[in-house]
Write a protein that holds these residues in place. Sequence first.
Motif, PDB file in Angstrom:
ATOM      1  N   MET A  54       0.859  -1.177   0.000  1.00  0.00           N
ATOM      2  CA  MET A  54       0.000   0.000   0.000  1.00  0.00           C
ATOM      3  C   MET A  54       0.903   1.237   0.000  1.00  0.00           C
ATOM      4  O   MET A  54       1.800   1.351   0.818  1.00  0.00           O
ATOM      5  N   ASP A  55       0.661   2.150  -0.915  1.00  0.00           N
ATOM      6  CA  ASP A  55       1.472   3.370  -0.960  1.00  0.00           C
ATOM      7  C   ASP A  55       1.004   4.348   0.115  1.00  0.00           C
ATOM      8  O   ASP A  55      -0.044   4.158   0.733  1.00  0.00           O
ATOM      9  N   ALA A  75      -0.171   7.468   0.097  1.00  0.00           N
ATOM     10  CA  ALA A  75      -1.441   8.174  -0.099  1.00  0.00           C
ATOM     11  C   ALA A  75      -2.625   7.253   0.219  1.00  0.00           C
ATOM     12  O   ALA A  75      -3.587   7.662   0.880  1.00  0.00           O
ATOM     13  N   ALA A  76      -2.564   6.006  -0.238  1.00  0.00           N
ATOM     14  CA  ALA A  76      -3.645   5.052   0.033  1.00  0.00           C
ATOM     15  C   ALA A  76      -3.728   4.749   1.528  1.00  0.00           C
ATOM     16  O   ALA A  76      -4.826   4.649   2.092  1.00  0.00           O
ATOM     17  N   TYR A  77      -2.572   4.614   2.165  1.00  0.00           N
ATOM     18  CA  TYR A  77      -2.541   4.355   3.601  1.00  0.00           C
ATOM     19  C   TYR A  77      -3.179   5.509   4.370  1.00  0.00           C
ATOM     20  O   TYR A  77      -3.995   5.296   5.264  1.00  0.00           O
ATOM     21  N   GLN A  78      -2.825   6.745   4.025  1.00  0.00           N
ATOM     22  CA  GLN A  78      -3.386   7.908   4.706  1.00  0.00           C
ATOM     23  C   GLN A  78      -4.893   8.015   4.472  1.00  0.00           C
ATOM     24  O   GLN A  78      -5.646   8.359   5.379  1.00  0.00           O
ATOM     25  N   GLN A  79      -5.324   7.689   3.277  1.00  0.00           N
ATOM     26  CA  GLN A  79      -6.753   7.726   2.965  1.00  0.00           C
ATOM     27  C   GLN A  79      -7.496   6.670   3.795  1.00  0.00           C
ATOM     28  O   GLN A  79      -8.563   6.938   4.336  1.00  0.00           O
ATOM     29  N   HIS A  80      -6.909   5.492   3.898  1.00  0.00           N
ATOM     30  CA  HIS A  80      -7.496   4.418   4.702  1.00  0.00           C
ATOM     31  C   HIS A  80      -7.575   4.836   6.176  1.00  0.00           C
ATOM     32  O   HIS A  80      -8.597   4.625   6.839  1.00  0.00           O
ATOM     33  N   HIS A 119      -7.697   7.875   7.389  1.00  0.00           N
ATOM     34  CA  HIS A 119      -8.709   8.923   7.515  1.00  0.00           C
ATOM     35  C   HIS A 119     -10.114   8.306   7.564  1.00  0.00           C
ATOM     36  O   HIS A 119     -10.959   8.718   8.380  1.00  0.00           O
TER      37      HIS A 119
END
Length: 186
Positions: A1-2, A4-9, A11
């Motif tokens: 998981m990159d 940006a995807a991790y931060q979105q998850h 959030h």
Amino acid sequence: MDLAAYQQHLHALQQAAWPEGAPRTPQYPLGQQPLTEYLRAWAQSQASAVALDFYGYQLSFAELDRLSDRCAALLGEQGIGPGDRVAVYLPNCPQLHIGFWGILKCGAVYAPVSPLARTLELEYQLKDSGARVILCFDQLLDVVQAVSDACELSAILATSLSELCPATPSIPLPDLLRAPKRLAPG
């Protein structure tokens, strides 16, 4: 998981777990001002209210404000000013809170060190933070003195839990609270 995807998850998880009706932005009941001004306001509006209770030793907001002013003055006498780092090597006790507020009041940076840290960790944290002064538990003076020459400490300030030990504790006291203050040369 990159990233940006991790931060979105992350959030999405935060939003799902957020308590119903709780504000989602910071709330400043006295406006945006330094934290020390909040302590001063509490010391005026609820002077005798208990800010800390330590085994029955009760410290009011007014007394916490006054003692932290004295701590800030002591740090100033040691040459500490805005931006300087002050290490705090204490267990959870009234002196930790007095030191915290005093450090903020003189504009310095609070650099906490776990009281479980020993020479290797303490030396690393003192060097990494650039602390010039350390406020420590007297029972940890041997550890501080073992690393003080390798660090750039200009002062070591020690305090004892027995200094603020209540005459009539609300719960049984550990032996450490009854220990007399340890003095060290210098």
